[in-house]
Every structure is written in C-alpha cells, then in structure tokens.
Motif scaffolding. Structure first.
Motif, PDB file in Angstrom:
ATOM      1  N   LEU A  40       0.829  -1.197   0.000  1.00 42.01           N
ATOM      2  CA  LEU A  40       0.000   0.000   0.000  1.00 42.01           C
ATOM      3  C   LEU A  40       0.870   1.256   0.000  1.00 42.01           C
ATOM      4  N   GLU A  41       1.988   1.206   0.724  1.00 47.46           N
ATOM      5  CA  GLU A  41       2.901   2.345   0.743  1.00 47.46           C
ATOM      6  C   GLU A  41       3.481   2.625  -0.644  1.00 47.46           C
ATOM      7  N   LEU A  42       3.666   1.552  -1.421  1.00 41.90           N
ATOM      8  CA  LEU A  42       4.253   1.682  -2.756  1.00 41.90           C
ATOM      9  C   LEU A  42       3.222   2.019  -3.824  1.00 41.90           C
ATOM     10  N   GLY A  43       1.963   2.132  -3.437  1.00 39.66           N
ATOM     11  CA  GLY A  43       0.936   2.526  -4.395  1.00 39.66           C
ATOM     12  C   GLY A  43      -0.030   1.427  -4.762  1.00 39.66           C
ATOM     13  N   GLY A  44       0.077   0.265  -4.130  1.00 35.42           N
ATOM     14  CA  GLY A  44      -0.851  -0.828  -4.390  1.00 35.42           C
ATOM     15  C   GLY A  44      -0.358  -1.759  -5.482  1.00 35.42           C
TER      16      GLY A  44
END
Length: 241
Positions: free
Chosen positions: A8-12
């Motif tokens: 999620l931190e990386l954009g999914g």
C-alpha cells in the motif's frame, strides 16, 4: 500484514502490473531504494583490465589504499615520506601523480595513445577516467585500461620499494603496462589505423600503411627483453661460480 502495508505504501498492486499481469521487474523497481548512480560504475563495468587491477583502482578511488598518511592514522609508526621520490609525504594525491616517479610513468604511458601532457592530481585524473568510461571509442577504452594498469603497477612498485627496497626504471614499467593492456584489450583495439595511431617507438610501427596488431610488437619486445635479462642473470651466475 506487514507485506500488505508495504504494498500500500508503494501505491498498491496496480502499480506492479503489466498488461494486467504481475511483473516481478516492476515490483523490484518499486521496492528498491532510489539510489543515485555512482560515477565509477562504468569504470568497473566497461573496463577490460584484470579484475584484480580494477579492484585496486576502486580502492584508490575510495581513498582506501594503505598509504603512509592512512597508516599513521591507525597509530602505526611508519615513515611518512614517499619512498618513490623522498620529497613529500605519501598520500593518494601525491602518489598519483604528484610524485616525480609516478608522473614520469603516467606521462610516458599517455604517449602510447598520442597524448602529450603532464599528469594531473589524482582527483582530476579519476574524473577524466570517469568521463572516458562513458565513451565507446577505441582511444577511450584504451585510456581507461591504461589508467587502471598504471595505478595497479605503480602501487606494486611502491610496495616493492617499501618492503624490498627494489624499484624498476619508469620506462620498463611503461612497457609492462602497455603489454598488459595489449594482451587484454579487444582485437579491434589492437590494430593501428591512420585515424587512431597508438604510438610507442620501440613497441609499435606501421609498415607501408598496413594495420599492425599492437599485441604482436608488445609480446615480442617483452619476450626479447625477458630473454636478455635471463641471459644476463645466467652469465652473472656463471661468473660468480
């Protein structure tokens, strides 16, 4: 949970898909840290010199060679003077190429690719090597190899002088450098052409405009000198007996 939070931190997961399929390559690019490119990467990657010599150059570029100034910082007693010239304290900057001996070797080696100038400080010379490493010309490839061999062999000469009190003549070191480069460079880089002439009076020559492999001249000159030195040593041994 930790993995899901990281994704999620990386954009999914959608940021790691290619044509609606998961891509390991894209996932790797998203996961790896954004590090800047180091300037010496091409000197290591695009260098045809031997791995050992490249490693010594890498150590020199990172100021990690055990020169006298570094050894003194380890609280080890040693002579701080450069053993090659006995005129200044030894450091990376002095050894490459403020020292008269090393500067002479580097100047004579540069003449092999038709460059006539004095050696600069190591920080300036290494920047020039970084720039040359980004070029794909014959002269640039040979330049990087020559610099690598020069740093390695000068370090060897320094160690021989420190530990064995032995030092070869600069001209002999230059011939050894050119021989090593000629033995490892690409086949097309060994050929002398009208546009890119590798000039070294005793090692190479052009005959009636023909393209002469530099390695042939280097090998025969190197072997002839080795044979002469062996014969001289044998004669000296016979005389002593």
């Amino acid at each position: 949970m930790a993995t899901r939070e990281k994704v999620l931190e990386l954009g999914g997961w959608q940021t790691m898909l290619v044509n609606e399929a998961f891509s390991i390559h894209k996932a790797y690019l998203r996961l790896k840290a954004d590090h800047g490119r180091v300037p010496w990467r091409r000197v290591i990657k695009n260098n045809k010199a031997s791995p050992r010599n490249i490693f010594i150059l890498w150590l020199a570029a990172h100021q990690r060679l055990a020169t006298a100034d570094r050894v003194l910082k380890w609280n080890v007693q040693c002579n701080p003077m450069c053993r090659l010239c006995n005129s200044e304290n030894e450091s990376i900057e002095h050894l490459f190429f403020d020292c008269h001996y090393t500067n002479t070797v580097w100047c004579h080696t540069l003449r092999a690719i038709n460059i006539h100038r004095r050696g600069l400080g190591f920080s300036q010379e290494i920047q020039e090597v970084y720039r040359k490493a980004h070029s794909n010309t014959r002269r640039a490839r040979i330049y990087v190899m020559l610099f690598t061999e020069v740093v390695y062999l000068l370090w060897i000469q320094r160690n021989k002088k420190v530990f064995n009190n032995m030092l070869q003549h600069p001209e002999r070191v230059c011939k050894d450098i050119i021989f090593r480069v000629a033995a490892r460079c690409k086949e097309e880089d060994r050929m002398l052409t009208d546009r890119e002439i590798i000039t070294w009076e005793r090692l190479t020559e052009r005959i009636q405009g023909q393209r002469i492999p530099i390695i042939v001249k280097c090998i025969f000159t190197f072997l002839d000198e080795s044979s002469d030195s062996s014969e001289s040593s044998s004669e000296m041994g016979d005389a002593n007996e």
